[in-house]
Design an enzyme around this catalytic site. Structure first.
Site, PDB file in Angstrom:
ATOM      1  CE  LYS A 197       6.777   3.626   2.197  1.00 26.59           C
ATOM      2  NZ  LYS A 197       6.245   4.296   3.393  1.00 26.59           N
TER       3      LYS A 197
HETATM    4  C1  LIG Z   1       7.330   4.996   4.550  1.00 26.01           C
HETATM    5  C2  LIG Z   1       8.663   5.607   4.536  1.00 26.01           C
HETATM    6  C3  LIG Z   1       9.581   5.399   5.573  1.00 26.01           C
HETATM    7  C4  LIG Z   1       9.227   4.715   6.847  1.00 26.01           C
HETATM    8  O1  LIG Z   1       8.765   3.431   6.696  1.00 26.01           O
HETATM    9  P1  LIG Z   1       8.149   2.658   7.951  1.00 26.01           P
HETATM   10  O2  LIG Z   1       8.183   1.227   7.535  1.00 26.01           O
HETATM   11  O3  LIG Z   1       6.755   3.172   8.140  1.00 26.01           O
HETATM   12  O4  LIG Z   1       9.006   2.939   9.118  1.00 26.01           O
HETATM   13  C5  LIG Z   1      10.869   5.897   5.426  1.00 26.01           C
HETATM   14  N1  LIG Z   1      11.226   6.604   4.343  1.00 26.01           N
HETATM   15  C6  LIG Z   1      10.361   6.866   3.349  1.00 26.01           C
HETATM   16  C7  LIG Z   1      10.826   7.639   2.156  1.00 26.01           C
HETATM   17  C8  LIG Z   1       9.045   6.401   3.427  1.00 26.01           C
HETATM   18  O5  LIG Z   1       8.167   6.697   2.456  1.00 26.01           O
END
Ligand SMILES: *Cc1c(COP(=O)(O)O)cnc(C)c1O
Length: 385
Positions: A184
């Site tokens: 992210k």
């Molecule tokens: C990465 C992601 C999640 C989940 O995030 P985590 O921290 O891995 O639980 C949820 N929604 C979207 C759109 C994502 O890209």
């Protein structure tokens, strides 16, 4: 150098994160403590919200949001199928039904004009996902939420830096849910944050994120707290450790610099790719600030779409990591079988799923890396045109 592998993503971590991690190791306190508190405070300030609660993931933030808003058995929650599994999985885990609404082809966000058709007497909440960091049409979504008295839970996993008409994503719903997963825009390895302006909800999230205890571990064991705690609910183990927060504190300080570099790369991509008629891109609205989390390329020509797998594999063979955001959830076996969704139920999401490839986009990419992705893309497309 030609054949060195260019990964789809590499997190930008440097001496600041290393120093802080070592300090945590030497401090003797590895779990939730002063660093998690500081990260929460800094993050709340950055988003401009009253409460930010550091959690183990964005999935945990979404799960706790639904629980705290009383979503359960038999309820319906509206969301987009063009998202990661977590967004809809947490709805199912509570015995509720994810009701998908097709997407807008310009932003790949939930199409706000189709939402109202999907509202029933059982609809309790809507989870807009700010796809790729481009904010959803929040004016329209808020109008619908108010009219039908349903909650908004923002999935802002892609949207830490994003703003809709000068309002920060994650500050417009009942809760905002953020991810610091390794790829992210900023990372704590694994981690998430729940933001809210609701005092009671924030207090309950804190309790539920740590076994249902009425005080968190830090207060329990430090000199300022009491040694006793009470279990007031059957909670989860969803807290963020100080080891993770040590990364988050420094990542957050650099976030606008990271975004600046992301924008430069997007500009380089667009300058070249806009000359190619057979592909298209997200069309950002003029009144938003996007976090530019990913760079999806949408194949337009039938020839290219039919060769999606070959094109995808060609990048790997050329030493470039690519990805796919996303294969629409309504096409996935569980959602198809459990809820009877058919491909044609959401024609835009269906088409985009089968014609989208995500190119690398991250601050550590050098200009030369970007040029290599551009040249490789041109040569691969030419092969299949
Ligand atoms: C990465 C992601 C999640 C989940 O995030 P985590 O921290 O891995 O639980 C949820 N929604 C979207 C759109 C994502 O890209």
């Amino acid at each position: 150098m030609e054949n060195e592998f260019l990964p789809f993503h590499r997190p930008a971590l440097d001496d600041d994160e290393e120093r802080e991690i070592i300090e945590v190791l030497r401090s003797g306190w590895l779990t939730t403590g002063s660093r998690a508190k500081k990260f929460e405070k800094d993050f709340a300030e950055y988003i401009g919200v009253k409460h930010a609660i550091a959690l183990s993931s964005c999935t945990a933030a979404l799960h706790l949001s639904l629980i705290c808003l009383g979503i359960g058995e038999g309820d319906e929650v509206i969301t987009t199928p063009m998202t990661f599994a977590a967004t809809a999985n947490v709805i199912c885990l509570l015995g509720a039904k994810p009701v998908f609404v097709d997407i807008d082809p310009g932003t790949l966000n939930i199409n706000p004009d189709l939402i109202e058709n999907s509202i029933t007497g059982k609809t309790r909440a809507i989870i807009p996902v700010h796809y790729g960091g481009h904010p959803c049409e929040m004016d329209k979504i808020r109008r619908i939420a108010e009219k039908y008295n349903i909650f908004i839970i923002e999935d802002a996993a892609h949207a830490i830096e994003s703003e809709y008409k000068n309002e920060k994503c994650g500050s417009m719903g009942e809760t905002g849910c953020f991810s610091f997963y390794a790829n992210k825009n900023i990372t704590t390895g694994e981690g998430g944050m729940l933001t809210t302006g609701n005092d009671d909800l924030a207090a309950r999230v804190r309790v539920l994120s740590l076994h249902g205890l009425s005080r968190d571990a830090w207060k329990r064991y430090s000199s300022s707290g009491k040694a006793l705690y009470q279990v007031i609910e059957a909670g989860f183990k969803y807290n963020m450790s100080d080891l993770q927060a040590a990364l988050g504190i420094h990542q957050l300080r650099k976030i606008e610099n990271f975004l600046h570099r992301r924008k430069e790369i997007v500009k380089m991509y667009k300058r070249e790719f806009e000359l190619i008629n057979e592909i298209e891109f997200l069309r950002p609205k003029p009144y938003v600030k996007s976090a530019f989390h990913i760079f999806p390329v949408i194949l337009k020509k039938e020839n290219l779409i039919n060769n999606w797998q070959n094109i995808f594999d060609s990048y790997k063979n050329e030493g470039i990591g690519v990805s796919h955001h996303f294969y629409s959830l309504h096409l996935q076996p569980y959602y198809r079988d459990q809820f009877g969704y058919k491909p044609e139920d959401f024609p835009v999401a269906d088409r985009i799923s089968k014609s989208l490839i995500t190119l690398p986009l991250y601050p550590l990419m050098k200009d030369g890396d970007v040029k290599r992705v551009i040249e490789t893309t041109k040569s691969i497309l030419n092969r299949f045109l």
